[in-house]
Write a protein that holds these residues in place. Structure first.
Motif, PDB file in Angstrom:
ATOM      1  N   UNK A 205     -10.622  42.169 -22.498  1.00 25.65           N
ATOM      2  CA  UNK A 205      -9.831  42.098 -21.158  1.00 25.65           C
ATOM      3  C   UNK A 205      -9.749  40.559 -20.748  1.00 25.65           C
ATOM      4  N   UNK A 206     -10.325  39.714 -21.213  1.00 25.46           N
ATOM      5  CA  UNK A 206     -10.008  38.285 -20.756  1.00 25.46           C
ATOM      6  C   UNK A 206      -8.713  37.944 -21.095  1.00 25.46           C
ATOM      7  N   UNK A 207      -8.152  37.199 -20.064  1.00 27.40           N
ATOM      8  CA  UNK A 207      -6.937  36.528 -20.174  1.00 27.40           C
ATOM      9  C   UNK A 207      -6.696  34.900 -20.222  1.00 27.40           C
ATOM     10  N   UNK A 208      -8.005  34.675 -20.130  1.00 25.51           N
ATOM     11  CA  UNK A 208      -8.100  32.978 -19.961  1.00 25.51           C
ATOM     12  C   UNK A 208      -9.407  32.287 -20.499  1.00 25.51           C
ATOM     13  N   UNK A 209      -9.260  31.147 -20.707  1.00 27.68           N
ATOM     14  CA  UNK A 209     -10.639  30.596 -21.312  1.00 27.68           C
ATOM     15  C   UNK A 209     -11.614  30.613 -20.132  1.00 27.68           C
ATOM     16  N   UNK A 232      -3.358  25.135 -27.191  1.00 26.41           N
ATOM     17  CA  UNK A 232      -4.057  26.177 -27.169  1.00 26.41           C
ATOM     18  C   UNK A 232      -5.448  26.138 -27.729  1.00 26.41           C
ATOM     19  N   UNK A 233      -6.341  26.998 -27.367  1.00 22.51           N
ATOM     20  CA  UNK A 233      -7.715  26.780 -28.141  1.00 22.51           C
ATOM     21  C   UNK A 233      -7.896  28.423 -28.601  1.00 22.51           C
ATOM     22  N   UNK A 234      -8.378  28.362 -29.948  1.00 22.20           N
ATOM     23  CA  UNK A 234      -8.942  29.621 -30.332  1.00 22.20           C
ATOM     24  C   UNK A 234     -10.347  30.291 -29.881  1.00 22.20           C
ATOM     25  N   UNK A 235     -10.361  31.330 -29.316  1.00 16.84           N
ATOM     26  CA  UNK A 235     -11.584  31.913 -29.101  1.00 16.84           C
ATOM     27  C   UNK A 235     -11.897  33.243 -29.460  1.00 16.84           C
ATOM     28  N   UNK A 236     -13.104  33.867 -29.606  1.00 14.63           N
ATOM     29  CA  UNK A 236     -13.590  34.968 -30.248  1.00 14.63           C
ATOM     30  C   UNK A 236     -13.415  36.016 -29.139  1.00 14.63           C
ATOM     31  N   UNK A 254      -5.699  31.097 -26.925  1.00 13.00           N
ATOM     32  CA  UNK A 254      -5.319  30.899 -25.349  1.00 13.00           C
ATOM     33  C   UNK A 254      -4.864  29.598 -24.919  1.00 13.00           C
ATOM     34  N   UNK A 255      -4.117  29.461 -24.024  1.00 14.54           N
ATOM     35  CA  UNK A 255      -3.627  27.955 -23.544  1.00 14.54           C
ATOM     36  C   UNK A 255      -4.882  27.461 -22.834  1.00 14.54           C
ATOM     37  N   UNK A 256      -4.879  26.044 -22.668  1.00  9.92           N
ATOM     38  CA  UNK A 256      -5.917  25.458 -22.109  1.00  9.92           C
ATOM     39  C   UNK A 256      -5.942  25.393 -20.719  1.00  9.92           C
ATOM     40  N   UNK A 257      -4.632  25.526 -19.911  1.00 13.50           N
ATOM     41  CA  UNK A 257      -4.702  25.448 -18.625  1.00 13.50           C
ATOM     42  C   UNK A 257      -4.906  26.722 -17.823  1.00 13.50           C
ATOM     43  N   UNK A 258      -4.624  26.858 -16.653  1.00 13.56           N
ATOM     44  CA  UNK A 258      -4.891  28.079 -15.605  1.00 13.56           C
ATOM     45  C   UNK A 258      -3.755  29.108 -15.736  1.00 13.56           C
ATOM     46  N   UNK A 259      -2.749  28.960 -16.741  1.00 16.26           N
ATOM     47  CA  UNK A 259      -1.657  29.998 -16.950  1.00 16.26           C
ATOM     48  C   UNK A 259      -2.157  31.213 -17.668  1.00 16.26           C
TER      49      UNK A 259
END
Length: 267
Positions: A205-209, A232-236, A254-259
């Motif tokens: 359900x996560x939408x940001x870093x 953007x950054x890759x996350x698992x 996921x994008x690196x900023x707060x968007x």
């Protein structure tokens, strides 16, 4: 005139031994007569057998009468369909035969933190059909018949969590053992024996870093093979539909900023 005729015959004889396309073997009267469900092949993979569907070939190129695709040789060395092999009819209730099966990957009543090692050992065998899981006695049953999770009755202290650990099974039932382990907050204190080691994983359900992550033992880190766009950054993340943790995580960009903009990975 005689010399010219002799030269022509020699060239014609040499040419007749080369099949169309320049392959290896002979054509015309020299091609052996193959039996049913097999054809002559100048260079192919060696035949499988009902007792060994995925043999290790001694030679890279086998020449001769080989079984057609989907066929293997039985104990009489005849080419028959894989599903007609005797061992395909020995599966129990709620099971189905697979030519490439790994018992380690069978869905079980209770998963543990010890995922299967890769690559799997591919052998013919019986797996549970969709909607069924393997219980402690080795039978395929509906999930509702699994009974209570051993961790439900295990009380752990502060800073500990219940973990199911597989044991060497000698006689059924072979339930995993519930143990209390210190809660790992990062990979520095997470012991993993899986091929991918430890990685930090987010909830699906996560939408940001900024979402919290937890350490998990994985088979493969898909981020190592994922190329994300600039910025953007890759996350698992846990995969969609994960109901029985731990599940093998998937790569997300996921994008690196707060968007919090999410895109699919670029492979």
């Amino acid at each position: 005139m005689i010399k010219a005729t002799l030269a022509f015959l020699l060239v014609a004889a040499a040419t007749a031994q080369v099949p169309p396309g320049g392959g290896v073997g002979v054509v015309g009267p020299g091609v052996p007569v193959c039996n049913g469900n097999e054809n002559f092949t100048s260079c192919g993979h060696c035949d499988g057998y009902c007792t060994d569907l995925n043999p290790v070939c001694e030679e890279k190129c086998t020449t001769g009468c080989l079984c057609n695709p989907g066929y293997v040789r039985d104990d009489q060395k005849k080419c028959i369909k894989v599903e007609d092999c005797p061992n395909t009819n020995q599966c129990g209730p709620n099971e189905e035969f697979r030519a490439c099966y790994d018992a380690c990957e069978d869905v079980k009543c209770f998963s543990t933190e010890e995922p299967c090692a890769k690559p799997c050992e591919c052998k013919p065998g019986c797996t549970c059909t969709d909607g069924f899981v393997r219980d402690s006695y080795g039978k395929c049953v509906p999930p509702a018949q699994c009974g209570a999770n051993p961790c439900d009755s295990k009380k752990c202290g502060c800073g500990e969590e219940c973990v199911l650990v597989n044991v060497n099974c000698v006689r059924a039932p072979c339930n995993p053992v519930a143990e209390c382990h210190p809660i790992a907050t990062d990979c520095s204190n997470k012991n993993c024996t899986t091929p991918g080691g430890c990685a930090m994983v987010q909830a699906v359900t996560c939408q940001n870093l900024k979402c919290p992550k937890w350490p998990q033992c994985i088979n493969e880190n898909q981020c190592l093979h994922t190329r994300c766009p600039r910025g953007f950054q890759c996350v698992l993340q846990e995969p969609h539909g994960c109901t029985n943790r731990p599940c093998e995580p998937e790569a997300k960009c996921m994008q690196n900023d707060d968007l919090g903009v999410e895109v699919g990975p670029q492979l």
